[in-house]
Motif scaffolding. Sequence first.
Motif, PDB file in Angstrom:
ATOM      1  N   LEU A   1       0.831  -1.200   0.000  1.00  8.80           N
ATOM      2  CA  LEU A   1       0.000   0.000   0.000  1.00  8.80           C
ATOM      3  C   LEU A   1       0.868   1.254   0.000  1.00  8.80           C
ATOM      4  CD1 LEU A   1      -2.662  -0.931   2.709  1.00  8.80           C
ATOM      5  CD2 LEU A   1      -3.015  -0.931   0.230  1.00  8.80           C
ATOM      6  N   ASP A   2       0.505   2.229  -0.822  1.00  2.00           N
ATOM      7  CA  ASP A   2       1.128   3.542  -0.759  1.00  2.00           C
ATOM      8  C   ASP A   2       0.832   4.159   0.608  1.00  2.00           C
ATOM      9  OD1 ASP A   2       2.254   5.976  -2.423  1.00  2.00           O
ATOM     10  OD2 ASP A   2       0.537   6.749  -1.303  1.00  2.00           O
ATOM     11  N   PRO A   3       1.691   5.059   1.090  1.00  2.00           N
ATOM     12  CA  PRO A   3       1.399   5.694   2.382  1.00  2.00           C
ATOM     13  C   PRO A   3       0.011   6.326   2.475  1.00  2.00           C
ATOM     14  CG  PRO A   3       3.660   6.142   1.759  1.00  2.00           C
ATOM     15  CD  PRO A   3       3.044   5.410   0.606  1.00  2.00           C
ATOM     16  N   SER A   4      -0.512   6.867   1.372  1.00  2.00           N
ATOM     17  CA  SER A   4      -1.855   7.452   1.417  1.00  2.00           C
ATOM     18  C   SER A   4      -2.907   6.395   1.718  1.00  2.00           C
ATOM     19  CB  SER A   4      -2.183   8.158   0.101  1.00  2.00           C
ATOM     20  OG  SER A   4      -2.149   7.252  -0.990  1.00  2.00           O
ATOM     21  N   SER A   5      -2.695   5.180   1.207  1.00  2.00           N
ATOM     22  CA  SER A   5      -3.614   4.077   1.486  1.00  2.00           C
ATOM     23  C   SER A   5      -3.396   3.511   2.890  1.00  2.00           C
ATOM     24  CB  SER A   5      -3.444   2.967   0.452  1.00  2.00           C
ATOM     25  OG  SER A   5      -3.812   3.415  -0.832  1.00  2.00           O
ATOM     26  N   GLN A   6      -2.149   3.537   3.348  1.00  2.00           N
ATOM     27  CA  GLN A   6      -1.872   3.084   4.708  1.00  2.00           C
ATOM     28  C   GLN A   6      -2.616   3.952   5.718  1.00  2.00           C
ATOM     29  OE1 GLN A   6       2.415   2.880   5.338  1.00  2.00           O
ATOM     30  NE2 GLN A   6       2.729   2.052   3.272  1.00  2.00           N
ATOM     31  N   PHE A   7      -2.518   5.268   5.542  1.00  2.00           N
ATOM     32  CA  PHE A   7      -3.235   6.174   6.443  1.00  2.00           C
ATOM     33  C   PHE A   7      -4.745   5.931   6.377  1.00  2.00           C
ATOM     34  CE2 PHE A   7       0.388   9.448   5.892  1.00  2.00           C
ATOM     35  CZ  PHE A   7       1.011   9.038   7.061  1.00  2.00           C
ATOM     36  N   ALA A   8      -5.259   5.739   5.172  1.00  2.00           N
ATOM     37  CA  ALA A   8      -6.701   5.520   5.006  1.00  2.00           C
ATOM     38  C   ALA A   8      -7.153   4.274   5.742  1.00  2.00           C
ATOM     39  CB  ALA A   8      -7.034   5.407   3.518  1.00  2.00           C
ATOM     40  N   LEU A   9      -6.397   3.205   5.615  1.00  2.00           N
ATOM     41  CA  LEU A   9      -6.772   1.944   6.249  1.00  2.00           C
ATOM     42  C   LEU A   9      -6.766   2.076   7.776  1.00  2.00           C
ATOM     43  CD1 LEU A   9      -7.575  -0.948   5.552  1.00  2.00           C
ATOM     44  CD2 LEU A   9      -5.154  -1.577   5.582  1.00  2.00           C
ATOM     45  N   ILE A  10      -5.781   2.785   8.302  1.00  2.00           N
ATOM     46  CA  ILE A  10      -5.711   2.981   9.755  1.00  2.00           C
ATOM     47  C   ILE A  10      -6.913   3.779  10.259  1.00  2.00           C
ATOM     48  CG2 ILE A  10      -4.422   4.160  11.582  1.00  2.00           C
ATOM     49  CD1 ILE A  10      -1.856   3.451   9.907  1.00  2.00           C
ATOM     50  N   ALA A  11      -7.206   4.896   9.603  1.00  2.00           N
ATOM     51  CA  ALA A  11      -8.345   5.728  10.035  1.00  2.00           C
ATOM     52  C   ALA A  11      -9.662   5.005   9.822  1.00  2.00           C
ATOM     53  CB  ALA A  11      -8.339   7.056   9.274  1.00  2.00           C
ATOM     54  N   GLY A  12      -9.787   4.299   8.700  1.00  2.00           N
ATOM     55  CA  GLY A  12     -11.021   3.570   8.413  1.00  2.00           C
ATOM     56  C   GLY A  12     -11.295   2.475   9.416  1.00  2.00           C
ATOM     57  N   ARG A  13     -10.259   1.741   9.780  1.00  2.00           N
ATOM     58  CA  ARG A  13     -10.442   0.672  10.762  1.00  2.00           C
ATOM     59  C   ARG A  13     -10.832   1.226  12.123  1.00  2.00           C
ATOM     60  NH1 ARG A  13      -5.208  -3.195   9.213  1.00  2.00           N
ATOM     61  NH2 ARG A  13      -6.279  -4.423   7.598  1.00  2.00           N
TER      62      ARG A  13
END
Length: 411
Positions: free
Chosen positions: A71-83
């Motif tokens: 995952l790109d860092p932008s997707s990493q951040f999204a996954l953390i916030a989404g979870r």
Amino acid sequence: MTKKIVVTGIGAISPLGATAADSWAALLAGESGASALLQPWVEELALPVKFAAQSRVLASDLLERHETKRLDPSSQFALIAGREAWADAGQPEVEPERLMVDWSTGIGGVWTLLDAWDTLRERGPRRVLPMTVPMLMPNGPAAAIGMDLHARAGIHTVVSACASSTEALVNAYNHIQSGLADVVIAGGSEAAIHPLPIASFAAMQALSKRNDEPATASRPYDISRDGFVLGEGAAALVVETEEHAKARGAHIYAELVGGSVTSDAYHITAPDPEGSAAARAMKATIEGAGASVSDVNHINAHATSTPVGDIAEYNALRRVFGDAVDSIPVSATKASTGHLLGGAGAIEALFTVKALQERVAPPTINLTQQDPEIGLDVVTAPRELGAGDLFAISNSFGFGGHNAVVAFRNV
């Protein structure tokens, strides 16, 4: 029939904290997320701006190793916030076909794209990762959340610069109203603290150059403001019909009462100095919620700390509220978080929800001498919003002339 739509979960990873609660607490405490960049490329490339508002924790500390690799860092951040938001909402039991993702980014997978280009030039095509395209796609963050939660009602991505995640929330509201979903996880993410965006933003005179005092560099409405501070992170809100939320006994933070999107059609980077289209977005949002301008108790302003942007937003606010704007508490939270670009609207909407829930407007730090051209009641220390019904709006405006506004009520 208009449905009542509520916020039941929040999540964030930001320059102020690893969670929504940590970010909110640091905001109320008047902390700044900006600091000097210690990466070697800052000096190697002689960047004119040597600081930014980096995520307070590394995404790799919160994800599995295989997730950070794919995952790109932008997707990493999204996954953390989404979870976090999903867990905070109580992990709603909802049919996958009734669960939707409305996400956003302003720039997307810039780290993946530019790292892959370096690899291609230096090591040849055989060393370019096969996952490069899925990782750099702007819809990558939305897809990561959607696959993680098995959302099959639709996975949508808005790319409208700094208005992106507010527009995503407007879309979430409309998608539920139109019956396309019962539950939507909405928000935005950005990870663009990279030499190229920094150099580009600096070249257009958009970034503050206060290299010696990063923590006080973002100064919305201050007479000495000289640009924004680049930030990174993500924020997510779980929204659903009140009927669905109450049926499962969910905790409700606030009511999402609508939003509006307009465009300036004026300039690719500069806002319309008259603020007419921005004002139209605010008016449409308030009227669409069945409210009047006199009902607005709090405003989370876009307020980037740029000389022209802050004035343009003030002109728009004056168009909407007239002299009444002088007494509405206004918070400019980018002073603490920096500017998360495509993620800015989401974290500011989250802060607006928390302001209504806790009945306190968060402070705007670094305002030492307010610009006399901007006659707003800017909140500089946490301020009680009082009893009774509360109604607030959150503004976002972006390059290309994008304007997006959302509104919330307390419950």
